[in-house]
Design an enzyme around this catalytic site. Structure first.
Site, short mmCIF file in Angstrom:
data_model
loop_
_atom_site.label_atom_id
_atom_site.label_comp_id
_atom_site.label_asym_id
_atom_site.label_seq_id
_atom_site.Cartn_x
_atom_site.Cartn_y
_atom_site.Cartn_z
N ARG A 1 47.18 44.10 40.77
CA ARG A 1 47.20 43.15 41.88
C ARG A 1 48.56 42.46 41.95
O ARG A 1 49.25 42.31 40.95
CB ARG A 1 46.08 42.12 41.73
N LYS B 1 41.35 38.71 37.30
CA LYS B 1 40.37 38.23 38.27
C LYS B 1 38.99 38.29 37.62
O LYS B 1 38.23 39.24 37.77
CB LYS B 1 40.40 39.11 39.53
N HIS C 1 49.18 45.26 48.18
CA HIS C 1 47.85 45.51 47.60
C HIS C 1 47.36 46.93 47.89
O HIS C 1 46.45 47.43 47.21
CB HIS C 1 46.84 44.49 48.16
N ARG D 1 46.69 49.91 45.23
CA ARG D 1 45.44 50.10 44.51
C ARG D 1 44.57 51.13 45.23
O ARG D 1 43.95 51.99 44.60
CB ARG D 1 44.71 48.77 44.35
N HIS E 1 38.14 47.67 37.25
CA HIS E 1 36.82 47.63 37.87
C HIS E 1 35.81 48.23 36.91
O HIS E 1 36.12 49.17 36.17
CB HIS E 1 36.79 48.46 39.16
N TYR F 1 27.64 45.62 27.43
CA TYR F 1 27.78 46.08 26.05
C TYR F 1 28.79 47.20 25.86
O TYR F 1 29.30 47.38 24.76
CB TYR F 1 26.42 46.52 25.51
#
Length: 396
Positions: free
Chosen positions: A239, A269, A335, A338, A362, A374
């Site tokens: 970003r 983020k 941006h 991405r 992500h 986990y």
């Protein structure tokens, strides 16, 4: 060992909040922004609780100890000092602004500083002028709706919806405190203008067009550091804010076999609780082309006698302005790299979808909530291979 006034004065902010203990549960809590507050850990009804006594230097050490002793006395009498304090606060609250500020102060523990400031600024700018001085119990739905329509009238449709949520949260807080018995902001939702259909940010998702953009940037002129920042952004697909906040000490093994960029969780983020955990640092494996960009940046900074620890000390608009000069206004934004990385790599390597998602910080779309909690497998080798192939595709 008990605290001294000298130790309290000497407490300096650190990158992460920390505690300095006094005695019997009393401690000084020091935040990264320098705010220091006295807190007391106590047990009530078999549960451990936390009571904020006040801020230093408004509350000195001797006063904090007296307040802590008074709270312990309440516990001994079977009274929860935290509940007692909330009841005392509620008695003092009467206007919407005082209720809103009390709600805001209570929520600070769960918010980042930036979000907390954004919330307060929106209330000060758009709500307090109309509702701030009114008794909170006298505010009805029409008054709330008028505030929101004033925001809508300047074209800020989504902002109006966020402000409605914040006003509603203040009323929910006031209901819990026994100040009011209803939330007028809850009933005005259907009276607001619909949210505009969001448009994707422009991005070049064809690799040949992406390469053409970088070549056009080279011809567009301007400071070399801006073009280098643009290429590094393209090669890492991070970003824009992450790029501009990059510091030299975040890069590891630049002259080794496995160079990487370790981005601190606090700059990612993430929710505030996750930002405080170094386990949530984001690792970007650096391809040879990205490492070459960093070496070029170093040489440029040395020529400019740049002593800043920031790698790219640029204004946020610099790279976007470069794309406009290159003739790509409306076709690609910073941006957009991405989207370019995700589209190109998913088309070429569909079996690497999970690694591509992790490369963009992500969670993989097909991962369950339990797995997200986990499974901390970073797939670092796969991601390094992906960025290597991306660098070869992009830089010819």
């Amino acid at each position: 060992m008990a605290l001294s006034n000298a130790a309290v004065r000497a407490a300096r902010p650190k990158p992460r909040a920390y505690k300095i203990f006094d005695e019997r549960g009393l401690f000084l809590f020091v935040k990264p922004n320098g705010l220091r507050s006295w807190r007391l850990r106590y047990r009530y009804d078999g549960r451990e609780k936390l009571l904020c006594l006040g801020q230093w230097p408004d509350l000195q050490l001797v006063e904090a100890r007296a307040s802590a002793e008074a709270a312990r006395g309440l516990v001994a009498m079977g009274v929860d000092p935290g509940l007692q304090k909330r009841k005392s606060t509620a008695v003092q609250i009467c206007t919407f602004e005082s209720a809103a500020r009390a709600w805001h102060a209570q929520s600070l523990e769960h918010w980042t500083e930036r979000h907390a400031q954004d919330v307060l600024d929106s209330l000060v700018r758009d709500v307090f002028p109309a509702l701030g001085a009114m008794p909170i119990g006298a505010i009805g739905a029409p008054a709330v709706l008028q505030v929101l329509r004033d925001v809508e009238s300047r074209g800020s449709i989504e902002t109006a919806r966020r402000i409605r949520q914040r006003i509603s949260a203040v009323f929910c807080f006031a209901i819990a405190e026994g100040l009011v018995d209803q939330d007028p902001a809850a009933v005005v939702t259907r009276a607001l203008r619909p949210t505009p259909i969001s448009r994707r940010q422009p991005a070049l998702t064809d690799i040949d067009e992406a390469r053409a953009l970088l070549a056009a940037c080279d011809r567009a002129g301007g400071p070399p550091i801006v073009r280098l920042a643009s290429r590094f952004l393209a090669l890492t697909a991070v970003r824009m804010g992450t790029l501009l906040g990059a510091r030299w000490d975040e890069f590891e093994q630049l002259d080794g076999d496995a160079p990487l960029w370790r981005i601190p969780a606090e700059r990612m983020k993430l929710k505030k609780a996750r930002k405080a955990d170094p386990a949530n640092d984001h690792i970007v494996p650096l391809c040879p082309e990205a490492v070459a960009m960093l070496h070029q940046v170093r040489r440029v900074q040395l020529r400019c006698s740049e002593g800043n620890q920031r790698v790219f000390p640029l204004p946020p608009s610099a790279i976007g302005a470069l794309y406009k000069r290159a003739g790509y206004a409306g076709r690609h934004v910073p941006h957009g790299w991405r989207a370019a990385f995700s589209t190109v790599m998913n088309e070429r390597f569909p079996l690497e979808r999970a690694a591509i998602d992790l490369a963009l910080a992500h969670a993989p779309a097909d991962m369950s909530k339990v797995e997200r909690a986990y499974n901390r497998a970073e797939m670092l080798d796969q991601r390094r291979s992906l960025f290597a192939r991306w660098g070869e595709l992009l830089i010819t």
